[in-house]
Design a protein around this motif. Structure first.
Motif, PDB file in Angstrom:
ATOM      1  N   GLY A 117       0.447   3.932  -8.969  1.00 38.94           N
ATOM      2  CA  GLY A 117      -0.044   3.397  -7.817  1.00 38.94           C
ATOM      3  C   GLY A 117      -0.906   2.383  -7.929  1.00 38.94           C
ATOM      4  O   GLY A 117      -0.955   1.232  -7.334  1.00 38.94           O
ATOM      5  N   PHE A 118      -2.028   2.633  -8.801  1.00 33.95           N
ATOM      6  CA  PHE A 118      -3.055   1.564  -9.104  1.00 33.95           C
ATOM      7  C   PHE A 118      -2.665   0.331  -9.788  1.00 33.95           C
ATOM      8  O   PHE A 118      -2.795  -0.709  -9.275  1.00 33.95           O
ATOM      9  CB  PHE A 118      -4.090   2.210 -10.036  1.00 33.95           C
ATOM     10  N   ILE A 119      -1.767   0.439 -10.509  1.00 33.59           N
ATOM     11  CA  ILE A 119      -1.025  -0.529 -11.318  1.00 33.59           C
ATOM     12  C   ILE A 119      -0.281  -1.364 -10.469  1.00 33.59           C
ATOM     13  O   ILE A 119      -0.233  -2.569 -10.721  1.00 33.59           O
ATOM     14  CB  ILE A 119      -0.357  -0.099 -12.658  1.00 33.59           C
ATOM     15  N   GLY A 120       0.385  -0.669  -9.620  1.00 30.63           N
ATOM     16  CA  GLY A 120       1.314  -1.271  -8.680  1.00 30.63           C
ATOM     17  C   GLY A 120       0.351  -2.420  -7.623  1.00 30.63           C
ATOM     18  O   GLY A 120       1.045  -3.352  -7.493  1.00 30.63           O
ATOM     19  N   ALA A 163      -1.042  -2.594   1.296  1.00 33.41           N
ATOM     20  CA  ALA A 163      -0.907  -1.174   1.634  1.00 33.41           C
ATOM     21  C   ALA A 163       0.443  -1.226   2.563  1.00 33.41           C
ATOM     22  O   ALA A 163       1.289  -0.402   2.513  1.00 33.41           O
ATOM     23  CB  ALA A 163      -2.157  -0.688   2.574  1.00 33.41           C
ATOM     24  N   ILE A 164       0.847  -2.250   3.151  1.00 33.46           N
ATOM     25  CA  ILE A 164       1.881  -2.387   4.086  1.00 33.46           C
ATOM     26  C   ILE A 164       3.153  -2.618   3.072  1.00 33.46           C
ATOM     27  O   ILE A 164       4.301  -1.836   3.503  1.00 33.46           O
ATOM     28  CB  ILE A 164       1.796  -3.661   4.846  1.00 33.46           C
ATOM     29  N   ALA A 165       3.008  -2.995   1.820  1.00 32.91           N
ATOM     30  CA  ALA A 165       4.251  -2.953   0.876  1.00 32.91           C
ATOM     31  C   ALA A 165       4.621  -1.575   0.695  1.00 32.91           C
ATOM     32  O   ALA A 165       5.978  -1.320   0.284  1.00 32.91           O
ATOM     33  CB  ALA A 165       3.896  -3.669  -0.418  1.00 32.91           C
ATOM     34  N   GLY A 166       3.662  -0.698   0.644  1.00 31.56           N
ATOM     35  CA  GLY A 166       4.401   0.882   0.465  1.00 31.56           C
ATOM     36  C   GLY A 166       5.235   1.238   1.358  1.00 31.56           C
ATOM     37  O   GLY A 166       6.041   2.235   1.159  1.00 31.56           O
ATOM     38  N   ALA A 167       5.352   0.537   2.533  1.00 36.79           N
ATOM     39  CA  ALA A 167       6.125   1.384   3.623  1.00 36.79           C
ATOM     40  C   ALA A 167       7.646   0.562   3.474  1.00 36.79           C
ATOM     41  O   ALA A 167       8.542   1.042   3.995  1.00 36.79           O
ATOM     42  CB  ALA A 167       5.775   0.786   4.973  1.00 36.79           C
ATOM     43  N   PHE A 168       7.522  -0.383   2.251  1.00 35.93           N
ATOM     44  CA  PHE A 168       8.814  -1.063   1.948  1.00 35.93           C
ATOM     45  C   PHE A 168       9.438  -0.893   0.617  1.00 35.93           C
ATOM     46  O   PHE A 168       9.600  -1.911  -0.129  1.00 35.93           O
ATOM     47  CB  PHE A 168       8.773  -2.566   2.357  1.00 35.93           C
ATOM     48  N   ASN A 169       9.301   0.399   0.244  1.00 33.50           N
ATOM     49  CA  ASN A 169       9.984   0.650  -0.924  1.00 33.50           C
ATOM     50  C   ASN A 169       9.082   0.111  -2.188  1.00 33.50           C
ATOM     51  O   ASN A 169      10.031  -0.133  -3.162  1.00 33.50           O
ATOM     52  CB  ASN A 169      11.253   0.535  -1.042  1.00 33.50           C
ATOM     53  N   VAL A 193       5.866   0.753  -4.931  1.00 29.76           N
ATOM     54  CA  VAL A 193       5.099   1.716  -5.487  1.00 29.76           C
ATOM     55  C   VAL A 193       3.512   1.182  -5.546  1.00 29.76           C
ATOM     56  O   VAL A 193       3.542   0.224  -6.362  1.00 29.76           O
ATOM     57  CB  VAL A 193       5.570   2.309  -6.893  1.00 29.76           C
ATOM     58  N   GLU A 194       2.794   1.629  -4.835  1.00 29.57           N
ATOM     59  CA  GLU A 194       1.474   1.083  -4.613  1.00 29.57           C
ATOM     60  C   GLU A 194       0.310   2.220  -4.235  1.00 29.57           C
ATOM     61  O   GLU A 194       0.998   3.330  -4.010  1.00 29.57           O
ATOM     62  CB  GLU A 194       1.186  -0.285  -4.052  1.00 29.57           C
ATOM     63  N   LEU A 195      -0.806   2.100  -3.972  1.00 29.09           N
ATOM     64  CA  LEU A 195      -1.708   3.156  -3.787  1.00 29.09           C
ATOM     65  C   LEU A 195      -1.505   3.934  -2.470  1.00 29.09           C
ATOM     66  O   LEU A 195      -1.306   5.062  -2.344  1.00 29.09           O
ATOM     67  CB  LEU A 195      -3.075   2.689  -3.656  1.00 29.09           C
ATOM     68  N   PHE A 196      -1.059   3.336  -1.321  1.00 26.01           N
ATOM     69  CA  PHE A 196      -0.743   3.663  -0.314  1.00 26.01           C
ATOM     70  C   PHE A 196       0.538   4.516  -0.190  1.00 26.01           C
ATOM     71  O   PHE A 196       0.873   5.514   0.378  1.00 26.01           O
ATOM     72  CB  PHE A 196      -0.790   2.884   1.011  1.00 26.01           C
ATOM     73  N   ASN A 197       1.591   3.980  -1.012  1.00 26.11           N
ATOM     74  CA  ASN A 197       2.743   4.818  -1.083  1.00 26.11           C
ATOM     75  C   ASN A 197       2.745   6.055  -1.686  1.00 26.11           C
ATOM     76  O   ASN A 197       3.329   7.085  -1.596  1.00 26.11           O
ATOM     77  CB  ASN A 197       3.700   3.735  -1.726  1.00 26.11           C
ATOM     78  N   ILE A 198       1.639   5.988  -2.798  1.00 30.11           N
ATOM     79  CA  ILE A 198       1.474   7.509  -3.669  1.00 30.11           C
ATOM     80  C   ILE A 198       0.597   8.232  -2.535  1.00 30.11           C
ATOM     81  O   ILE A 198       1.084   9.378  -2.557  1.00 30.11           O
ATOM     82  CB  ILE A 198       0.388   6.895  -4.838  1.00 30.11           C
TER      83      ILE A 198
END
Length: 215
Positions: free
Chosen positions: A14-17, A158-164, A166-171
């Motif tokens: 998630g951090f790297i994403g 963080a918004i990108a995590g809701a759209f498939n 992999v980033e910190l908020f998605n994790i």
């Protein structure tokens, strides 16, 4: 601590994403922002109108709406099957470019008008006077607001995590769904965001000091 160590691979992913999305979106935003800022101060009326419309439209459109357009309209009309990372990068980069544009344009305005006129009087084109005379001087005043803009971009990923993506908020959502303590998850996610934003802030402070020495 166990939450972090037991899920270290997931946190690292998630951090790297988040870092990758921040860096690529920032590069796109910087390129677009400088180009649109050039349009806004251009002597060509249609370019000025385009730049004004770009900034006005994007700064008054919610970022979430841009993500919806990017993920549910663009693939159907223009690029079927496009990667979700590219869509998120474009949404973030295009949105942020409007703020970069205004920061750069404000920097242009700090350069005395007479210098650009003098450059054109000795035969330089508009693009040459911008590249050789205006942009180098404007850079000093543009650096501080760009730091804030890129920090805001980091948080907007963080918004990108809701759209498939992999980033910190998605994790965070993945770990919460696994039944782990949400308070501890948020602590580690917050620390990860702070590492990124403090790094950006530190790099820009270093750049400011270098430019001060150059002056």
């Amino acid at each position: 601590m166990n939450v972090l160590l037991d899920n270290l691979a997931l946190f690292r992913e998630g951090f790297i994403g988040t870092v990758t999305l921040t860096v690529t979106s920032a590069l796109l935003a910087l390129v677009l922002g400088v180009v649109i800022a050039g349009f806004r101060v251009s002597p060509v009326a249609p370019l000025r109108a385009f730049g004004t419309a770009w900034v006005t439209l994007l700064q008054n459109t919610p970022l979430t709406l841009l993500f919806l357009v990017a993920f549910f309209v663009v693939p159907r009309i223009l690029f079927p099957g496009i990667n979700s990372f590219l869509l998120a990068m474009c949404a973030l980069g295009v949105y942020t470019s409007s703020f970069v544009c205004e920061a750069v344009r404000s920097g242009f305005n700090t350069v005395p008008m007479g210098q650009a006129e003098a450059a054109r009087s000795i035969g330089m084109s508009f693009m040459q006077s911008m590249r050789i005379v205006v942009v180098p001087q404007a850079t000093r005043s543009v650096v501080p607001p760009l730091s804030s803009i890129l920090i805001a971009l980091t948080k907007n990923t963080a918004i990108a995590g809701a759209f498939n993506n992999v980033e910190l908020f998605n994790i965070q959502k993945t770990l919460s769904n696994d039944g782990l303590e949400i308070g501890l998850i948020f602590i580690w996610i917050t620390l990860a965001y702070l590492i990124i934003t403090f790094t950006i802030s530190g790099l820009f402070r270093l750049l400011e000091r270098r430019l001060e020495v150059a002056r």
